[in-house]
Design a protein around this motif. Structure first.
Motif, PDB file in Angstrom:
ATOM      1  N   HIS A 277       0.832  -1.213   0.000  1.00 12.91           N
ATOM      2  CA  HIS A 277       0.000   0.000   0.000  1.00 12.91           C
ATOM      3  C   HIS A 277       0.862   1.258   0.000  1.00 12.91           C
ATOM      4  O   HIS A 277       0.639   2.184  -0.803  1.00 12.91           O
ATOM      5  CB  HIS A 277      -0.906  -0.022   1.226  1.00 12.91           C
ATOM      6  CG  HIS A 277      -1.651   1.253   1.463  1.00 12.91           C
ATOM      7  ND1 HIS A 277      -2.682   1.677   0.659  1.00 12.91           N
ATOM      8  CD2 HIS A 277      -1.504   2.212   2.430  1.00 12.91           C
ATOM      9  CE1 HIS A 277      -3.150   2.837   1.103  1.00 12.91           C
ATOM     10  NE2 HIS A 277      -2.447   3.180   2.170  1.00 12.91           N
TER      11      HIS A 277
ATOM     12  N   ARG B 111       1.585   4.213  -3.094  1.00  8.80           N
ATOM     13  CA  ARG B 111       1.409   5.650  -2.880  1.00  8.80           C
ATOM     14  C   ARG B 111       2.669   6.411  -3.305  1.00  8.80           C
ATOM     15  O   ARG B 111       2.594   7.486  -3.905  1.00  8.80           O
ATOM     16  CB  ARG B 111       1.087   5.929  -1.402  1.00  8.80           C
ATOM     17  CG  ARG B 111      -0.343   5.610  -1.029  1.00  8.80           C
ATOM     18  CD  ARG B 111      -0.528   5.502   0.495  1.00  8.80           C
ATOM     19  NE  ARG B 111      -0.132   6.663   1.242  1.00  8.80           N
ATOM     20  CZ  ARG B 111      -0.925   7.701   1.565  1.00  8.80           C
ATOM     21  NH1 ARG B 111      -2.187   7.715   1.147  1.00  8.80           N
ATOM     22  NH2 ARG B 111      -0.474   8.701   2.293  1.00  8.80           N
TER      23      ARG B 111
ATOM     24  N   SER C  41      -4.089  11.662   3.612  1.00  7.54           N
ATOM     25  CA  SER C  41      -5.172  10.730   3.311  1.00  7.54           C
ATOM     26  C   SER C  41      -5.131  10.374   1.831  1.00  7.54           C
ATOM     27  O   SER C  41      -4.452  11.038   1.027  1.00  7.54           O
ATOM     28  CB  SER C  41      -6.520  11.361   3.645  1.00  7.54           C
ATOM     29  OG  SER C  41      -6.784  12.445   2.764  1.00  7.54           O
ATOM     30  N   ARG C  42      -5.858   9.349   1.452  1.00 12.19           N
ATOM     31  CA  ARG C  42      -5.930   8.997   0.033  1.00 12.19           C
ATOM     32  C   ARG C  42      -6.482  10.168  -0.772  1.00 12.19           C
ATOM     33  O   ARG C  42      -5.973  10.487  -1.855  1.00 12.19           O
ATOM     34  CB  ARG C  42      -6.807   7.762  -0.166  1.00 12.19           C
ATOM     35  CG  ARG C  42      -6.957   7.346  -1.636  1.00 12.19           C
ATOM     36  CD  ARG C  42      -7.781   6.064  -1.780  1.00 12.19           C
ATOM     37  NE  ARG C  42      -7.873   5.669  -3.183  1.00 12.19           N
ATOM     38  CZ  ARG C  42      -8.812   6.079  -4.029  1.00 12.19           C
ATOM     39  NH1 ARG C  42      -9.773   6.918  -3.592  1.00 12.19           N
ATOM     40  NH2 ARG C  42      -8.830   5.678  -5.286  1.00 12.19           N
ATOM     41  N   ASP C  43      -7.510  10.823  -0.261  1.00 14.06           N
ATOM     42  CA  ASP C  43      -8.096  11.962  -0.983  1.00 14.06           C
ATOM     43  C   ASP C  43      -7.080  13.082  -1.169  1.00 14.06           C
ATOM     44  O   ASP C  43      -7.001  13.689  -2.253  1.00 14.06           O
ATOM     45  CB  ASP C  43      -9.328  12.491  -0.241  1.00 14.06           C
ATOM     46  CG  ASP C  43     -10.531  11.567  -0.370  1.00 14.06           C
ATOM     47  OD1 ASP C  43     -10.499  10.676  -1.245  1.00 14.06           O
ATOM     48  OD2 ASP C  43     -11.487  11.731   0.405  1.00 14.06           O
TER      49      ASP C  43
ATOM     50  N   GLU D 166      -2.878   1.913  -8.660  1.00 16.66           N
ATOM     51  CA  GLU D 166      -3.576   1.313  -7.524  1.00 16.66           C
ATOM     52  C   GLU D 166      -3.852  -0.177  -7.727  1.00 16.66           C
ATOM     53  O   GLU D 166      -4.089  -0.898  -6.763  1.00 16.66           O
ATOM     54  CB  GLU D 166      -4.880   2.063  -7.254  1.00 16.66           C
ATOM     55  CG  GLU D 166      -4.656   3.472  -6.733  1.00 16.66           C
ATOM     56  CD  GLU D 166      -5.903   4.126  -6.179  1.00 16.66           C
ATOM     57  OE1 GLU D 166      -5.765   5.004  -5.289  1.00 16.66           O
ATOM     58  OE2 GLU D 166      -7.018   3.772  -6.631  1.00 16.66           O
TER      59      GLU D 166
END
Length: 496
Positions: A59, A63, A451-453, A480
């Motif tokens: 993960h 990113r 955060s992902r957002d 992703e």
């Protein structure tokens, strides 16, 4: 015709390497050398397998890949990148193999593509930062993407192959930096990506090429001979070359090792009277890496997350910018507004680090490395952004006026260490009131990750400067779900 024949021969060479790894490595593997620290690193690179990557590591590394692509695409619009690209196109023979970030139908040799794309990633100092302090991803990802396009169709690495190689390159950098207490702090001699970056790139490329244990060790040793650049070039146009060279030279080290070039078998060991990698650190105490065959490794990324920057500047600037924004908010809440004329003087309590203490920066690169500039910009605008470093913003009279009112203190309890530092901004008003903003951990730091957002917002803002929206979304989807990709070179099609 000659270039095509050369590429076919090269492709067959690396195709055989990868196919050998899949079919007959036990038979063809050279006899294991006497175990040394260097050979343990070679063994780790060669033997670790995808099943040893945890969900957390997968993960976090995805990113990192996404963020690096985003800042690289934005960086492909920079002047430094343009100079590097022009140099490669005009000084070297055409070699239409590997893609260039943000440039449709522009391709270079794998080595040069790794170089210019590495420059793009670091051109605005917007790339990720780890602890101990280095920029790990930019030294690795451009090299891997270039190699993926170089390999022939019957030996293309999968998305999981790319993820494993990427994490190997990150891990090797982290392990090397943990052999020195000196490396824990903000550097003052060598720029860390030029020290550990080439070895991280060499490790990652060696893994993607499926080199044997001895070749992996040699690749590290060759890369060590190509490592090191002084901190004096920080805050100049030459600093992005550090990442570009790390990616390029590590790739070349792996290619040379694959052809049989040998180097010191003790490059990572501590050998009295004959310095190897220890030449870069005064307190180098290396340790062997356990064999992945004997025990599943715990990757450093499992416990030490990465820092993602919200604006393109040295990581230390994020503390002082957030502290200044906090002070500004107090001022607005107290008097109902903000104007520079309200401020009598500004005191910054920051770590001592000479190359990021720049009272009056004269260029965008100096501004990215100036506590004073970033604090005053945050006070004036309520934020620091990509536009903050443009000429129109750099030369504003009100900003220059604020800079003239700044003083600096270096408290003893505030070390130049990204895991321990803080920033305080004390604003004295013309009324005599003093307002203080403090930041211990900024948003984006590994203790307070984006955060992902937030990460996707940053990526889209960067990538959409050079790519249409549908291709930007295609990159997000590809990264992703990269572990499902059969041919990771397909990712590069979206980056041009």
């Amino acid at each position: 015709m000659l270039s095509a024949l050369k590429f076919q021969r090269t492709s067959r060479h690396f195709s055989c390497l990868r196919l050998l790894h899949k079919s007959a490595v036990e038979v063809q593997e050279r006899p294991a050398p006497e175990e040394t620290i260097t050979s343990s690193f070679g063994g780790f690179i060669h033997l670790v397998h995808p099943g040893q990557l945890s969900d957390t590591v997968l993960h976090r590394s995805k990113r990192m890949i996404l963020d690096s692509i985003g800042v690289g695409l934005l960086g492909s619009s920079s002047h430094v990148f343009e100079l590097a690209l022009q140099h490669c196109q005009q000084m070297y023979a055409p070699d239409y193999i590997s893609s260039v970030f943000g440039r449709r139908h522009t391709r270079l040799s794998p080595s040069l593509a790794a170089f210019v794309n590495g420059v793009a990633v670091h051109s605005m100092d917007f790339d990720d930062t780890w602890h101990p302090a280095t920029h790990p991803s930019g030294a690795v990802l451009p090299a891997l993407l270039a190699i993926a396009q170089m390999l022939p169709g019957n030996a293309k690495p999968s998305g999981m192959d790319l993820l494993l190689a990427f994490n190997v390159g990150i891990e090797i950098q982290g392990r090397l930096m943990r052999f020195s207490n000196e490396a824990q702090n903000i550097p003052n001699r060598f720029h860390p990506p030029t020290v550990v970056g080439p070895l991280g790139s060499a490790a990652a490329c060696s893994r993607l090429l499926s080199l044997d244990r001895s070749q992996c060790s040699n690749a590290l040793a060759i890369a060590a001979s190509l490592a090191g650049a002084p901190m004096a070039n920080a805050a100049t146009q030459s600093k992005p070359l550090h990442i570009g060279n790390a990616a390029r030279l590590g790739l070349e080290a792996a290619l040379l090792a694959s052809r049989g070039l040998e180097a010191s078998t003790l490059i990572l060991d501590s050998t009295p009277g004959c310095a190897g990698f220890s030449a870069f650190y005064n307190d180098y105490l290396p340790q062997a890496l356990p064999s992945p065959v004997e025990q599943d490794p715990r990757f450093l990324l499992e416990d030490q997350d990465i820092a993602f920057k919200r604006f393109p500047a040295h990581l230390g600037m994020h503390w002082v910018a957030d502290a200044a924004c906090a002070a500004r908010e107090l001022l607005v809440n107290t008097v109902g507004g903000f104007h520079p004329s309200m401020i009598q003087n500004i005191l910054l309590r920051i770590p001592f680090s000479k190359y990021i203490n720049r009272p009056f920066p004269e260029s965008e690169h100096q501004a990215r490395h100036s506590f004073q500039f970033n604090a005053c910009t945050a006070l004036l605008d309520g934020e620091v952004s990509v536009q903050s470093f443009s000429p129109a913003f750099l030369d504003r009279p009100e900003l220059l006026s604020l800079l003239s009112r700044v003083q600096v203190e270096h408290p003893q309890d505030n070390p130049a260490n990204f895991n321990k530092m803080y920033a305080e901004v004390l604003v004295t008003l013309t009324t005599g009131d003093v307002l203080k903003g403090r930041c211990d951990t900024f948003y984006g730091h590994w203790r307070k990750p984006l955060s992902r957002d937030s990460l996707l917002k940053k990526f889209r803002a960067n990538a959409e400067t050079v790519l249409p929206g549908e291709r930007v979304e295609a990159i997000i989807d590809a990264v992703e779900n990269i572990e499902d990709m059969q041919d990771c070179s397909h990712l590069t099609m979206h980056l041009e």
